[in-house]
Design a protein around this motif. Sequence first.
Motif, PDB file in Angstrom:
ATOM      1  N   ALA A 156       0.835  -1.204   0.000  1.00  0.00           N
ATOM      2  CA  ALA A 156       0.000   0.000   0.000  1.00  0.00           C
ATOM      3  C   ALA A 156       0.869   1.253   0.000  1.00  0.00           C
ATOM      4  O   ALA A 156       1.969   1.252   0.553  1.00  0.00           O
ATOM      5  N   PRO A 157       0.395   2.329  -0.647  1.00  0.00           N
ATOM      6  CA  PRO A 157       1.148   3.589  -0.595  1.00  0.00           C
ATOM      7  C   PRO A 157       1.370   4.015   0.847  1.00  0.00           C
ATOM      8  O   PRO A 157       0.482   3.837   1.689  1.00  0.00           O
ATOM      9  N   LYS A 158       2.523   4.563   1.125  1.00  0.00           N
ATOM     10  CA  LYS A 158       2.849   4.972   2.495  1.00  0.00           C
ATOM     11  C   LYS A 158       2.815   6.491   2.602  1.00  0.00           C
ATOM     12  O   LYS A 158       3.682   7.169   2.044  1.00  0.00           O
ATOM     13  N   PRO A 159       1.801   7.026   3.287  1.00  0.00           N
ATOM     14  CA  PRO A 159       1.689   8.482   3.439  1.00  0.00           C
ATOM     15  C   PRO A 159       2.975   9.079   4.014  1.00  0.00           C
ATOM     16  O   PRO A 159       3.560   8.552   4.952  1.00  0.00           O
ATOM     17  N   GLY A 160       3.407  10.179   3.418  1.00  0.00           N
ATOM     18  CA  GLY A 160       4.595  10.854   3.911  1.00  0.00           C
ATOM     19  C   GLY A 160       5.903  10.265   3.402  1.00  0.00           C
ATOM     20  O   GLY A 160       6.978  10.715   3.803  1.00  0.00           O
ATOM     21  N   GLU A 212      -7.245   4.035   3.553  1.00  0.00           N
ATOM     22  CA  GLU A 212      -8.528   4.751   3.632  1.00  0.00           C
ATOM     23  C   GLU A 212      -8.573   6.002   2.759  1.00  0.00           C
ATOM     24  O   GLU A 212      -8.853   7.100   3.232  1.00  0.00           O
ATOM     25  N   VAL A 213      -8.305   5.834   1.478  1.00  0.00           N
ATOM     26  CA  VAL A 213      -8.342   6.994   0.576  1.00  0.00           C
ATOM     27  C   VAL A 213      -9.429   6.874  -0.501  1.00  0.00           C
ATOM     28  O   VAL A 213      -9.586   7.797  -1.306  1.00  0.00           O
ATOM     29  N   LEU A 214     -10.174   5.759  -0.510  1.00  0.00           N
ATOM     30  CA  LEU A 214     -11.207   5.578  -1.522  1.00  0.00           C
ATOM     31  C   LEU A 214     -12.574   6.019  -1.012  1.00  0.00           C
ATOM     32  O   LEU A 214     -12.986   5.651   0.086  1.00  0.00           O
ATOM     33  N   THR A 215     -13.287   6.787  -1.830  1.00  0.00           N
ATOM     34  CA  THR A 215     -14.659   7.163  -1.495  1.00  0.00           C
ATOM     35  C   THR A 215     -15.522   5.915  -1.485  1.00  0.00           C
ATOM     36  O   THR A 215     -15.490   5.114  -2.420  1.00  0.00           O
ATOM     37  N   ASN A 216     -16.260   5.724  -0.404  1.00  0.00           N
ATOM     38  CA  ASN A 216     -17.143   4.553  -0.246  1.00  0.00           C
ATOM     39  C   ASN A 216     -16.385   3.228  -0.296  1.00  0.00           C
ATOM     40  O   ASN A 216     -16.982   2.163  -0.516  1.00  0.00           O
ATOM     41  N   SER A 217     -15.067   3.301  -0.119  1.00  0.00           N
ATOM     42  CA  SER A 217     -14.218   2.106  -0.055  1.00  0.00           C
ATOM     43  C   SER A 217     -14.229   1.278  -1.335  1.00  0.00           C
ATOM     44  O   SER A 217     -13.909   0.092  -1.320  1.00  0.00           O
ATOM     45  N   LYS A 218     -14.581   1.881  -2.456  1.00  0.00           N
ATOM     46  CA  LYS A 218     -14.643   1.134  -3.706  1.00  0.00           C
ATOM     47  C   LYS A 218     -14.113   1.949  -4.884  1.00  0.00           C
ATOM     48  O   LYS A 218     -14.269   3.170  -4.919  1.00  0.00           O
ATOM     49  N   ASN A 227       1.416   7.414  -6.270  1.00  0.00           N
ATOM     50  CA  ASN A 227       0.902   8.775  -6.416  1.00  0.00           C
ATOM     51  C   ASN A 227      -0.625   8.855  -6.401  1.00  0.00           C
ATOM     52  O   ASN A 227      -1.182   9.950  -6.457  1.00  0.00           O
ATOM     53  N   ILE A 228      -1.277   7.709  -6.331  1.00  0.00           N
ATOM     54  CA  ILE A 228      -2.734   7.691  -6.432  1.00  0.00           C
ATOM     55  C   ILE A 228      -3.425   8.464  -5.300  1.00  0.00           C
ATOM     56  O   ILE A 228      -4.364   9.228  -5.565  1.00  0.00           O
TER      57      ILE A 228
END
Length: 256
Positions: free
Chosen positions: A32-36, A218-224, A191-192
């Motif tokens: 998963a992308p790692k914030p920061g 937790e970056v997807l709207t409505n988890s989808k 970068n997503i």
Amino acid sequence: MAKGFNILPVLNFVLWIIPRSIKLNMLVKGGAPKPGATPRDKYDCNKEDPYEIEEVVPNKLWKVQHSSETTFYTTDEGRKGAKVLGIDVDSELFEIKMKKGAAKFSKEAAEMVPADLETARYWLSKESIIDEDVFKIPAHNLNMMVVRLDNGSLLLYAPVRIRDETGFGSWLDTLGKVEWIVIASSEHNLNIPSVLKRYPDAKVIGSAVSEMKLNHIEVLTNSKLDYDYTDQEVLAAANKILKPNGAELFYVSGDI
């Protein structure tokens, strides 16, 4: 690869005996992308424009190349990842493989390997790489395709980092409204999160694995995702909208 020893068979065996649910959770969490943890680009290091833009089809299609640091050399996590993949510049076996691979191109290429490995060892011997030195190492280049659809909106395929400091963000805005974002594969998702934040109303197309990785942070709207391209019926539904506007997506079997 430990010095002179290939650990990949051992890793493969360990992964094989781990239950699928645990294995999947490990892979999702690890990938998963790692914030920061955004890699430094040319603007971060030298205040230079990190983008090269090529207009492939006039007023229709652009290739954007973004240059950032090669983390295999510049970060602790990247260096560890390189060794897991078998990239160990201190290993005699790795040097032999490099020479064999280079020899397929030319004798001269094979003769360059020892000097290249010595350069790699030099940079890896440093505890850290300062900004001024980052691009003395060959850059990691990512390509994004920008497609202007027939209705005037934009589709971003494999989005790169979008900066405003260099005018790149405003350049995109002048082309049209970003209405589609295509995640090329689950391995190209760094970068997503920032792109989704910038274009919250865009339709997002990707794989089920991409969906799991993005949900982990937790970056997807409505988890989808809006469309899962690994599902033929769902991809057909997306193409039903895209094709009348001059674009069509194809799924390569096995790509996640």
